[in-house]
Design an enzyme around this catalytic site. Structure first.
Site, PDB file in Angstrom:
ATOM      1  N   GLU A 126       1.130 -12.445   7.156  1.00  0.00           N
ATOM      2  CA  GLU A 126       2.273 -11.862   6.274  1.00  0.00           C
ATOM      3  C   GLU A 126       3.432 -12.520   7.154  1.00  0.00           C
ATOM      4  O   GLU A 126       3.544 -12.086   8.164  1.00  0.00           O
ATOM      5  CB  GLU A 126       2.301 -10.222   6.373  1.00  0.00           C
ATOM      6  CG  GLU A 126       1.248  -9.640   5.310  1.00  0.00           C
ATOM      7  CD  GLU A 126       1.211  -8.079   5.310  1.00  0.00           C
ATOM      8  OE1 GLU A 126       2.568  -7.678   5.388  1.00  0.00           O
ATOM      9  OE2 GLU A 126       0.223  -7.601   5.249  1.00  0.00           O
ATOM     10  N   GLU A 178      -3.073  -4.113   9.677  1.00  0.00           N
ATOM     11  CA  GLU A 178      -1.964  -3.356  10.432  1.00  0.00           C
ATOM     12  C   GLU A 178      -2.534  -2.180  10.881  1.00  0.00           C
ATOM     13  O   GLU A 178      -1.759  -1.192  10.700  1.00  0.00           O
ATOM     14  CB  GLU A 178      -0.493  -3.293   9.532  1.00  0.00           C
ATOM     15  CG  GLU A 178       0.142  -4.546   9.186  1.00  0.00           C
ATOM     16  CD  GLU A 178       1.447  -4.323   8.576  1.00  0.00           C
ATOM     17  OE1 GLU A 178       1.831  -3.488   8.407  1.00  0.00           O
ATOM     18  OE2 GLU A 178       2.116  -5.385   8.384  1.00  0.00           O
TER      19      GLU A 178
HETATM   20  O1  AHR Z   1       3.996  -6.730   2.246  1.00  0.00           O
HETATM   21  C1  AHR Z   1       4.484  -5.412   2.201  1.00  0.00           C
HETATM   22  C2  AHR Z   1       3.743  -4.616   3.308  1.00  0.00           C
HETATM   23  O2  AHR Z   1       4.134  -4.900   4.857  1.00  0.00           O
HETATM   24  C3  AHR Z   1       2.251  -4.766   3.633  1.00  0.00           C
HETATM   25  O3  AHR Z   1       1.465  -3.854   2.713  1.00  0.00           O
HETATM   26  C4  AHR Z   1       1.894  -4.335   4.793  1.00  0.00           C
HETATM   27  O4  AHR Z   1       0.829  -4.867   5.513  1.00  0.00           O
HETATM   28  C5  AHR Z   1       3.123  -4.604   5.774  1.00  0.00           C
HETATM   29  O5  AHR Z   1       3.824  -3.648   6.512  1.00  0.00           O
END
Ligand code: AHR
Length: 505
Positions: free
Chosen positions: A292, A173
């Site tokens: 994610e 990210e």
């Molecule tokens: O999964 C929780 C967080 O969400 C992670 O660390 C990040 O990559 C995202 O913003």
């Protein structure tokens, strides 16, 4: 009762399903590692401190890949802190989650845990505070057979054989202002390219995922992907997508729209990536890593994100999932499967305690959250070729998405065993659905191997330590077979799996 139809044809194939789409994620965040997968002294822990009760649930959940060590944590992580004699490892401040990181668990422990769990590791390199040099050194430590300072160091740490890690994330990210040492698209695109280049020189067999936007609503969404890929298109294999489903209107019907937005998100990123390819006259097609995704909106207050005093393993992001969330997770799994031609890796974020499919108590039990069930079904039953689904269903309008069909479905066919798995979500909140599934060309004389449904009268029902089986799948008796056609009655608001085999093909 509403009626819907799903038609699939043996030769109309989207793609072979890459089973790495059933990945999950373990971050050094809250209690995901410490008192999650790793708790020396827990009654079920083995000699390495791996919780046996969690391991048993992980095996049942069936992830294929586990991403590690972050997440936002990655952008401040020194991999060297987490290897070597445990008592010599430094204790550090983690600026991602304002916690104290003891480093008692690191890369080698994670690789051991993956082997015990039977999953493939997906590691990340820190492109926040660090860069190509540390990345290539980390890769050499992990994957080089021997004869160099770093590979010999790994051997001295007790690992004579290389870890052979194939999947690597180039940062995390990097567009997010919350990221430790975030970057502009130009800065990140160049860093990703140069890092990929030297990592491939160390080990040409690896697969590399570049960071896409942190989510679909980022102000730089799509432009970020375009600029980043302009720099590193030829050097990476995968582009990452992240999405957390929310429910701001506290409306299930609206929340189901997230499933459609996820589908649109994938289509849009495919379009952006293909437009970069077109500019380059490239025949290469960028594959996607949806590394994610999950529901996450309840445990998102300031106190859920950070606690004062730099605690060790604080209770952060401990989202308690309800039945409605499990339905949305089921819908997301269908979307991922139906994009099997481009989505090759995906990770449910996360595995334990932190927006986790599994919950634990320190020194106490471990149990399945509601979202555990659709994931376990998909991972267990979806094998083979994803067939192109023709869905006929009434639909409804919502603000999150203008037209939402009540039926969301996918079908995956394993031609080696003659088994076809159908996954179906009935998004009607009050009506049963009479679903007719036409499995054309897949063989008659069908036998129903499994007909499972996840349904509950209370959309807000949860599983908790004292009632861990409140939301559990049950057999669906309302399935009949007529030649190549299945007739199934789906309860209102339900996730369903029908696994069927043909005696003759
Ligand atoms: O999964 C929780 C967080 O969400 C992670 O660390 C990040 O990559 C995202 O913003």
């Amino acid at each position: 009762m509403i009626a819907a139809r799903l038609i699939v044809e043996r030769d109309f194939v989207i793609s072979e399903l890459d089973r790495r789409v059933f990945g999950t994620f373990v971050e050094h965040l809250g209690r995901c590692v410490y008192t999650g997968i790793f708790e020396p002294g827990h009654p079920s822990a083995d000699a390495r401190g791996f919780r046996g009760d969690v391991m048993a649930l992980v095996r049942e959940l069936g992830p294929t890949v586990v991403r590690y060590p972050g997440g936002n944590f990655l952008s401040g992580y020194n991999w060297e802190d987490g290897v070597g004699p445990v008592d010599e490892r430094p204790v550090r401040l983690d600026l991602a989650w304002f916690s104290t990181e003891t480093n008692r668990f690191g890369t080698n422990e994670f690789i051991d845990w993956c082997k015990a769990a039977g999953v493939e590791p997906m590691l990340g390199v820190n492109l926040g505070t660090r860069g190509p040099d540390e990345a290539r050194r980390f890769l050499e430590y992990c994957n080089h057979p021997g004869g160099t300072a770093l590979s010999e160091l790994r051997k001295r740490h007790g690992y004579p054989a290389p870890h052979d890690v194939k999947l690597w994330c180039l940062g995390n990210e990097m567009d997010g202002p919350w990221q430790i040492s975030g970057k502009t698209a130009e800065e990140y695109g160049r860093a990703a390219r140069e890092t990929a280049k030297v990592m491939r020189w160390v080990d040409p067999r690896i697969q590399l995922a570049a960071c896409g936007s942190s989510n679909h609503e980022m102000p730089t969404y799509a432009a970020w992907e375009d600029r980043v890929l302009d720099h590193c298109y030829d050097d990476v294999d995968l582009l990452s997508l992240h999405m957390y489903f929310e429910n701001p209107k506290r409306s299930t019907a609206e929340m189901f729209g997230n499933i459609e937005v996820m589908d649109l998100f994938i289509q849009e990123i495919v379009a952006v990536a293909d437009s970069v390819a077109a500019r380059r006259r490239s025949t290469k097609r960028m594959m996607l890593s949806f590394d994610e995704w999950n529901v996450w909106y309840k445990a998102r207050s300031t106190a859920d994100l950070r606690q004062p005093g730099w605690p060790e393993r604080p209770r952060l992001l401990e989202e308690v999932y309800n039945f409605e969330d499990a339905l949305v997770v089921g819908g997301a799994l269908i979307v991922l499967m139906n994009h099997a031609d481009r989505v090759k890796v995906a990770c449910l974020a996360q595995l334990v305690n932190v927006i986790g499919a599994i919950m634990t108590e320190p020194g106490g039990p471990a149990w399945r959250q509601t979202i555990f069930h659709p994931f376990a079904h998909a991972s267990r039953f979806a094998r083979g070729r994803v067939l192109r689904p023709l869905v006929e269903s009434p639909s409804y309008a919502a603000q999150t998405f203008p037209e939402i069909p009540y039926l969301c479905a996918s079908a995956v066919d394993d031609s080696t065993t003659g088994t076809t798995a159908v996954f179906a979500l009935n998004r009607h909140l009050s009506d049963e659905m009479e679903l007719r599934v036409e499995l054309r060309g897949l063989g008659a004389e069908r036998r129903i191997d499994h007909a499972l449904t996840l349904a509950h009268p209370d959309l807000k029902a949860i599983n908790h330590r004292d009632a861990p089986d409140t939301v559990v799948p049950r057999a669906n008796p309302h399935v009949t077979v007529d030649g190549e056609t299945l007739l199934i009655r789906l309860p209102p608001a339900s996730w369903n799996v029908i696994v069927t085999s043909a005696a003759k093909r």
